[in-house]
Design a protein around this motif. Structure first.
Motif, PDB file in Angstrom:
ATOM      1  N   GLY A 112       0.806  -1.227   0.000  1.00 42.39           N
ATOM      2  CA  GLY A 112       0.000   0.000   0.000  1.00 42.39           C
ATOM      3  C   GLY A 112       0.828   1.260   0.000  1.00 42.39           C
ATOM      4  O   GLY A 112       1.933   1.280  -0.532  1.00 42.39           O
ATOM      5  N   ARG A 113       0.302   2.296   0.676  1.00 39.15           N
ATOM      6  CA  ARG A 113       0.902   3.618   0.483  1.00 39.15           C
ATOM      7  C   ARG A 113       2.336   3.734   0.993  1.00 39.15           C
ATOM      8  O   ARG A 113       3.132   4.450   0.409  1.00 39.15           O
ATOM      9  CB  ARG A 113       0.012   4.717   1.041  1.00 39.15           C
ATOM     10  N   ILE A 114       2.689   3.017   2.065  1.00 39.97           N
ATOM     11  CA  ILE A 114       4.077   3.140   2.550  1.00 39.97           C
ATOM     12  C   ILE A 114       5.037   2.449   1.582  1.00 39.97           C
ATOM     13  O   ILE A 114       6.169   2.866   1.416  1.00 39.97           O
ATOM     14  CB  ILE A 114       4.253   2.553   3.980  1.00 39.97           C
ATOM     15  N   GLY A 162     -11.495   0.191   9.581  1.00 37.66           N
ATOM     16  CA  GLY A 162     -11.281   1.167   8.513  1.00 37.66           C
ATOM     17  C   GLY A 162     -12.446   2.129   8.461  1.00 37.66           C
ATOM     18  O   GLY A 162     -13.419   1.974   9.213  1.00 37.66           O
ATOM     19  N   SER A 163     -12.329   3.155   7.597  1.00 37.00           N
ATOM     20  CA  SER A 163     -13.360   4.206   7.491  1.00 37.00           C
ATOM     21  C   SER A 163     -13.806   4.654   8.889  1.00 37.00           C
ATOM     22  O   SER A 163     -14.997   4.788   9.167  1.00 37.00           O
ATOM     23  CB  SER A 163     -14.563   3.701   6.692  1.00 37.00           C
ATOM     24  N   ILE A 164     -12.836   4.916   9.735  1.00 35.67           N
ATOM     25  CA  ILE A 164     -13.101   5.248  11.145  1.00 35.67           C
ATOM     26  C   ILE A 164     -13.950   6.513  11.266  1.00 35.67           C
ATOM     27  O   ILE A 164     -14.729   6.678  12.203  1.00 35.67           O
ATOM     28  CB  ILE A 164     -11.761   5.457  11.912  1.00 35.67           C
ATOM     29  N   GLU A 165     -13.770   7.431  10.283  1.00 35.05           N
ATOM     30  CA  GLU A 165     -14.476   8.720  10.341  1.00 35.05           C
ATOM     31  C   GLU A 165     -15.992   8.550  10.352  1.00 35.05           C
ATOM     32  O   GLU A 165     -16.728   9.467  10.723  1.00 35.05           O
ATOM     33  CB  GLU A 165     -14.051   9.595   9.151  1.00 35.05           C
ATOM     34  N   LEU A 166     -16.462   7.390   9.930  1.00 32.30           N
ATOM     35  CA  LEU A 166     -17.909   7.137   9.945  1.00 32.30           C
ATOM     36  C   LEU A 166     -18.482   7.184  11.362  1.00 32.30           C
ATOM     37  O   LEU A 166     -19.621   7.609  11.561  1.00 32.30           O
ATOM     38  CB  LEU A 166     -18.183   5.717   9.418  1.00 32.30           C
ATOM     39  N   GLU A 219      -3.161  12.598   7.689  1.00 31.47           N
ATOM     40  CA  GLU A 219      -1.998  12.871   6.845  1.00 31.47           C
ATOM     41  C   GLU A 219      -2.175  14.245   6.204  1.00 31.47           C
ATOM     42  O   GLU A 219      -1.606  15.227   6.642  1.00 31.47           O
ATOM     43  CB  GLU A 219      -1.828  11.767   5.803  1.00 31.47           C
ATOM     44  N   THR A 220      -3.052  14.340   5.219  1.00 32.25           N
ATOM     45  CA  THR A 220      -3.283  15.656   4.589  1.00 32.25           C
ATOM     46  C   THR A 220      -4.421  16.415   5.280  1.00 32.25           C
ATOM     47  O   THR A 220      -4.560  17.617   5.095  1.00 32.25           O
ATOM     48  CB  THR A 220      -3.683  15.457   3.117  1.00 32.25           C
ATOM     49  N   GLY A 221      -5.257  15.709   6.013  1.00 28.72           N
ATOM     50  CA  GLY A 221      -6.422  16.331   6.646  1.00 28.72           C
ATOM     51  C   GLY A 221      -7.650  16.335   5.741  1.00 28.72           C
ATOM     52  O   GLY A 221      -8.726  16.792   6.125  1.00 28.72           O
ATOM     53  N   GLN A 222      -7.486  15.798   4.532  1.00 31.34           N
ATOM     54  CA  GLN A 222      -8.583  15.831   3.551  1.00 31.34           C
ATOM     55  C   GLN A 222      -9.801  15.022   4.008  1.00 31.34           C
ATOM     56  O   GLN A 222     -10.939  15.458   3.851  1.00 31.34           O
ATOM     57  CB  GLN A 222      -8.064  15.287   2.203  1.00 31.34           C
ATOM     58  N   THR A 223      -9.551  13.839   4.594  1.00 30.32           N
ATOM     59  CA  THR A 223     -10.681  12.989   5.026  1.00 30.32           C
ATOM     60  C   THR A 223     -11.503  13.712   6.092  1.00 30.32           C
ATOM     61  O   THR A 223     -12.738  13.673   6.068  1.00 30.32           O
ATOM     62  CB  THR A 223     -10.161  11.638   5.574  1.00 30.32           C
ATOM     63  N   LEU A 224     -10.811  14.401   7.011  1.00 27.47           N
ATOM     64  CA  LEU A 224     -11.524  15.152   8.054  1.00 27.47           C
ATOM     65  C   LEU A 224     -12.362  16.248   7.420  1.00 27.47           C
ATOM     66  O   LEU A 224     -13.545  16.426   7.735  1.00 27.47           O
ATOM     67  CB  LEU A 224     -10.533  15.778   9.044  1.00 27.47           C
ATOM     68  N   THR A 265     -11.705   3.364  16.948  1.00 31.74           N
ATOM     69  CA  THR A 265     -10.336   3.418  16.424  1.00 31.74           C
ATOM     70  C   THR A 265      -9.876   2.084  15.859  1.00 31.74           C
ATOM     71  O   THR A 265     -10.413   1.037  16.219  1.00 31.74           O
ATOM     72  CB  THR A 265      -9.359   3.853  17.554  1.00 31.74           C
ATOM     73  N   LYS A 266      -8.848   2.197  14.998  1.00 31.29           N
ATOM     74  CA  LYS A 266      -8.145   0.997  14.530  1.00 31.29           C
ATOM     75  C   LYS A 266      -7.031   0.647  15.508  1.00 31.29           C
ATOM     76  O   LYS A 266      -6.363  -0.359  15.366  1.00 31.29           O
ATOM     77  CB  LYS A 266      -7.470   1.330  13.179  1.00 31.29           C
ATOM     78  N   TYR A 267      -6.793   1.553  16.475  1.00 30.45           N
ATOM     79  CA  TYR A 267      -5.661   1.431  17.406  1.00 30.45           C
ATOM     80  C   TYR A 267      -6.160   1.364  18.847  1.00 30.45           C
ATOM     81  O   TYR A 267      -5.957   2.320  19.626  1.00 30.45           O
ATOM     82  CB  TYR A 267      -4.739   2.638  17.238  1.00 30.45           C
ATOM     83  N   VAL A 308      -9.871   7.979  17.358  1.00 32.14           N
ATOM     84  CA  VAL A 308      -8.415   8.153  17.365  1.00 32.14           C
ATOM     85  C   VAL A 308      -7.952   7.574  16.041  1.00 32.14           C
ATOM     86  O   VAL A 308      -8.181   6.391  15.754  1.00 32.14           O
ATOM     87  CB  VAL A 308      -7.755   7.419  18.555  1.00 32.14           C
ATOM     88  N   ASP A 309      -7.339   8.435  15.204  1.00 38.48           N
ATOM     89  CA  ASP A 309      -6.979   7.973  13.869  1.00 38.48           C
ATOM     90  C   ASP A 309      -5.809   8.779  13.328  1.00 38.48           C
ATOM     91  O   ASP A 309      -5.431   9.806  13.895  1.00 38.48           O
ATOM     92  CB  ASP A 309      -8.198   8.100  12.935  1.00 38.48           C
ATOM     93  N   MET A 310      -5.299   8.298  12.210  1.00 39.69           N
ATOM     94  CA  MET A 310      -4.192   8.966  11.554  1.00 39.69           C
ATOM     95  C   MET A 310      -4.689  10.124  10.706  1.00 39.69           C
ATOM     96  O   MET A 310      -5.711  10.011  10.040  1.00 39.69           O
ATOM     97  CB  MET A 310      -3.533   7.977  10.609  1.00 39.69           C
TER      98      MET A 310
HETATM   99  C1  PRP Z   1      -6.215   6.679   6.712  1.00 38.14           C
HETATM  100  C2  PRP Z   1      -6.732   7.205   8.027  1.00 38.14           C
HETATM  101  C3  PRP Z   1      -7.624   8.347   7.611  1.00 38.14           C
HETATM  102  C4  PRP Z   1      -6.927   8.871   6.352  1.00 38.14           C
HETATM  103  C5  PRP Z   1      -6.136  10.097   6.671  1.00 38.14           C
HETATM  104  O1  PRP Z   1      -7.167   5.818   6.187  1.00 38.14           O
HETATM  105  O2  PRP Z   1      -7.382   6.200   8.761  1.00 38.14           O
HETATM  106  O3  PRP Z   1      -8.915   7.887   7.320  1.00 38.14           O
HETATM  107  O4  PRP Z   1      -6.049   7.836   5.897  1.00 38.14           O
HETATM  108  O5  PRP Z   1      -5.530  10.635   5.522  1.00 38.14           O
HETATM  109  P1  PRP Z   1      -5.758  12.143   5.091  1.00 38.14           P
HETATM  110  O6  PRP Z   1      -5.548  13.017   6.304  1.00 38.14           O
HETATM  111  O7  PRP Z   1      -4.706  12.383   4.043  1.00 38.14           O
HETATM  112  O8  PRP Z   1      -7.144  12.279   4.530  1.00 38.14           O
HETATM  113  P2  PRP Z   1      -6.833   4.812   5.011  1.00 38.14           P
HETATM  114  O9  PRP Z   1      -6.771   5.531   3.710  1.00 38.14           O
HETATM  115  O10 PRP Z   1      -5.610   4.039   5.371  1.00 38.14           O
HETATM  116  O11 PRP Z   1      -8.093   3.872   4.948  1.00 38.14           O
HETATM  117  P3  PRP Z   1      -9.040   3.261   6.043  1.00 38.14           P
HETATM  118  O12 PRP Z   1     -10.193   4.197   6.138  1.00 38.14           O
HETATM  119  O13 PRP Z   1      -9.407   1.947   5.487  1.00 38.14           O
HETATM  120  O14 PRP Z   1      -8.313   3.152   7.353  1.00 38.14           O
END
Ligand code: PRP
Length: 214
Positions: free
Chosen positions: A12-14, A139-143, A158-163, A115-117, A154-156
C-alpha cells in the motif's frame, strides 16, 4: 555477497515511499514489483527477498524471524508492542495520530471512542485520566462520529482531507508518525553485516531528522 535479507514490506501507500527510498539508496528494485500481486518477491540483484505484508502484520513477521527486517509505521509499532529492534527512523510517510470529533462535541459521561488502534487509544485516555469505552473498527473510522457510533475517534491524519470532507475536527494531536526500519533480534546478530550495510546506505538518503519530525 552475504546472506539474503528477508524484508517485510508494508503493502500500500508506505510501500511506494519505501521503494523510492531504497532506489535512492542505490538498491535495485525492479519497477514491476510496485504493482505486482505476488507476495514473496526474490530480488537477487539486491540480495533480498521482499515479503509483501499487510502493514499491521509487519512486526509479527519480524518478531517471529520469518522476515529479518521490516518497514512499518510508528503507529503500528506502538499498537502492536512486538519484541523487535527499531533501527532507523526513515522519515517517510509522515503523518500524526490524533483525537478527532465533530465540531460541536462536548465532554460527557460514558464516552465512546472508535479506532483501529485500541491499545494506543486506551493508553492515551488512561494517561489523560478519562474513562472511555474503546470500540475497535478496521477502517473508514471517520464514519463512527458521523452516524453516532462514537463520540470521538483516534486515527491517523496525513493531509487532513478525510476530516475536511466529513466535517470533522482534530482536537488533539497525540504523536507524530514516520516509518521505521525494524529488525528481528537474532537476525540482527546473525546478518549484522548485511543489515548494517543497508542502514548505512539508507541513512545517506533519508530525509533529515528535522524534516522527519512531525
Ligand atoms: C487513513 C486514516 C484516515 C486517512 C487520513 O485511512 O485512517 O482515514 O487515511 O488521511 P488524510 O488526512 O490524508 O485524509 P486509510 O486511507 O488508510 O483507509 P481506512 O479508512 O481503510 O483506514
Amino acid at each position: 555477497m552475504g546472506e539474503v535479507l528477508k524484508v517485510a514490506m508494508p503493502k500500500g501507500r508506505i510501500y511506494k515511499k519505501a521503494a523510492e527510498l531504497f532506489r535512492e539508496a542505490g538498491i535495485f528494485i525492479p519497477d514491476d514489483v510496485d504493482d505486482s500481486r505476488k507476495l514473496v518477491i526474490p530480488i537477487p540483484e539486491a540480495n533480498m527477498e521482499f515479503i509483501m505484508a499487510k502493514p499491521v502484520d509487519v512486526p509479527t513477521y519480524v518478531e517471529y524471524g520469518v522476515a529479518d527486517i521490516g518497514i512499518v509505521g510508528k503507529d503500528v509499532l506502538l499498537e502492536e508492542n512486538r519484541d523487535v529492534y527499531e533501527l532507523l527512523d526513515l522519515g517517510i510517510a509522515r503523518c500524526r495520530m490524533s483525537v478527532i470529533a465533530l465540531p460541536d462535541w462536548k465532554p460527557g459521561i460514558h464516552l465512546r471512542v472508535a479506532t483501529k488502534y485500541p491499545n494506543v487509544a486506551a493508553r492515551y485516555f488512561r494517561e489523560q485520566g478519562e474513562q472511555v469505552e474503546v470500540i475497535k473498527l478496521n477502517g473508514s473510522i471517520e464514519l463512527a462520529p458521523l452516524i453516532g457510533l462514537a463520540d470521538r475517534i483516534v486515527d491517523m491524519v496525513e493531509t487532513g482531507q478525510t476530516l475536511k470532507d466529513n466535517g470533522l475536527v482534530e482536537r488533539e494531536s497525540i504523536f507524530g508518525i514516520t516509518s521505521r526500519l525494524i529488525a528481528n533480534r537474532v537476525s540482527y546478530r546473525m546478518k549484522n553485516d548485511e543489515i548494517q550495510q543497508l542502514c548505512d546506505r539508507l541513512e545517506k538518503v533519508m530525509p533529515s531528522p528535522s524534516a522527519a519530525r512531525s
